[in-house]
Design a protein around this motif. Structure first.
Motif, PDB file in Angstrom:
ATOM      1  N   ASN A  21       0.803  -1.222   0.000  1.00  0.00           N
ATOM      2  CA  ASN A  21       0.000   0.000   0.000  1.00  0.00           C
ATOM      3  C   ASN A  21       0.835   1.272   0.000  1.00  0.00           C
ATOM      4  O   ASN A  21       0.439   2.280  -0.587  1.00  0.00           O
ATOM      5  CB  ASN A  21      -0.972  -0.028   1.180  1.00  0.00           C
ATOM      6  N   GLY A  25       0.723   3.717  -3.068  1.00  0.00           N
ATOM      7  CA  GLY A  25       0.507   5.122  -2.710  1.00  0.00           C
ATOM      8  C   GLY A  25       1.539   6.027  -3.370  1.00  0.00           C
ATOM      9  O   GLY A  25       1.205   7.111  -3.876  1.00  0.00           O
ATOM     10  N   TYR A 236      -6.464   1.162  -1.560  1.00  0.00           N
ATOM     11  CA  TYR A 236      -6.998   2.329  -2.268  1.00  0.00           C
ATOM     12  C   TYR A 236      -8.077   1.922  -3.258  1.00  0.00           C
ATOM     13  O   TYR A 236      -9.031   2.664  -3.500  1.00  0.00           O
ATOM     14  CB  TYR A 236      -5.884   3.063  -3.022  1.00  0.00           C
ATOM     15  N   GLN A 249      -2.341   6.712   3.215  1.00  0.00           N
ATOM     16  CA  GLN A 249      -2.155   7.989   2.528  1.00  0.00           C
ATOM     17  C   GLN A 249      -1.280   8.914   3.369  1.00  0.00           C
ATOM     18  O   GLN A 249      -0.389   9.598   2.848  1.00  0.00           O
ATOM     19  CB  GLN A 249      -3.522   8.637   2.260  1.00  0.00           C
ATOM     20  N   THR A 252       2.311   7.675   3.176  1.00  0.00           N
ATOM     21  CA  THR A 252       2.906   8.035   1.883  1.00  0.00           C
ATOM     22  C   THR A 252       3.371   9.488   1.875  1.00  0.00           C
ATOM     23  O   THR A 252       4.474   9.802   1.415  1.00  0.00           O
ATOM     24  CB  THR A 252       1.889   7.801   0.746  1.00  0.00           C
TER      25      THR A 252
END
Length: 260
Positions: A21, A25, A236, A249, A252
């Motif tokens: 992820n 991201g 996502y 998020q 990231t």
């Protein structure tokens, strides 16, 4: 460019979920990303839609064997592409055998680095999903990396082994890779409803926060995160408005702020 090893010798802390992820991201932020599966369980490959990684003809094992034997590696050999914008190199059970074979190899700690040094200019980020051990393959990942990201489950037993991992990272830094740094500790599987999880998080921040960066947002416990593996897609795609997607998020953005 930046190489990040996602490592913790404790299993079940969210290494693979974080690697996938965070990687996707970063790709969503416009970065060119390669994910490297360095775990014999092949969980990252499964999370990216490869149903039977043990049946693959080309994996990180074949690539590392070619490095060991000084054989040529073709452009893009073993590299697969995921529809959400990342490239990845899968692993499978054969990596467990390579772990043993590496013991007798000259410069055994530098095999993975030797390969990644030849391809890293093609990417902005390379993320390595390490196996839950501090064996030779994980040492290879730490030698190849610029940073280590440590996912830690907000529970008592997973936090006990954290000091051992930090000591190992320190040894690699001193003896094999002087540029290696800890990017931060990421708290995962945090039950926001439980005081116990909050107490563990507070303890980690108190004990380690003075010397090691603790990422601002934790990754909450959610069945949605576990279900993404079966879908072969990222959080996502599977649950873009959920609390886990929000957590990744945030992660990231923090990683991007750390760019040098």
């Amino acid at each position: 460019m930046c190489i990040i090893a996602v490592a913790n010798q404790k299993g079940g802390t969210g290494k693979t979920t974080t690697c996938v992820n965070l990687g996707i991201g970063l790709a969503r932020a416009g970065k060119k990303v390669l994910l490297v599966d360095a775990d014999a369980q092949g969980s990252m490959a499964v999370s990216l839609g490869v149903r039977e990684p043990d049946n693959l003809d080309h994996t990180i094992v074949n690539i590392m064997e070619k490095v060991i034997n000084d054989e040529d590696i073709a452009d893009n050999e073993g590299i697969m592409h995921h529809e959400e914008g990342v490239d990845f190199i899968p692993a499978n059970i054969e990596l467990a055998g390579l772990e043993t074979a590496l013991v007798g190899v000259m410069s055994r700690e530098f095999v993975l680095k030797s390969y990644l040094d030849n391809i890293k200019d093609k990417y902005d980020y390379i993320l390595i999903d390490c196996m839950p051990s501090l064996g030779m393959v994980t040492i290879n990942a730490l030698v190849a990396a610029d940073y280590v990201l440590i996912p830690v489950e907000a529970a008592y037993l997973p936090t006990k082994g954290l000091q051992q991992l930090i000591k190992t990272i320190g040894k690699v830094h001193r003896r094999l890779n002087p540029s290696l740094e800890i990017l931060g500790i990421l708290l995962t599987k945090v039950d926001r409803r439980a005081n116990f999880s909050k107490d563990i998080c507070d303890q980690i921040r108190e004990v380690y926060g003075r010397n090691i960066h603790i990422f601002e947002n934790c990754i909450p416990m959610s069945i949605r995160a576990a279900e993404t593996s079966a879908e072969g897609r990222s959080i996502y795609y599977y649950d873009p408005k959920g609390i886990v997607a929000e957590g990744y998020q945030s992660l990231t953005k923090e990683v991007l702020r750390n760019e040098k």
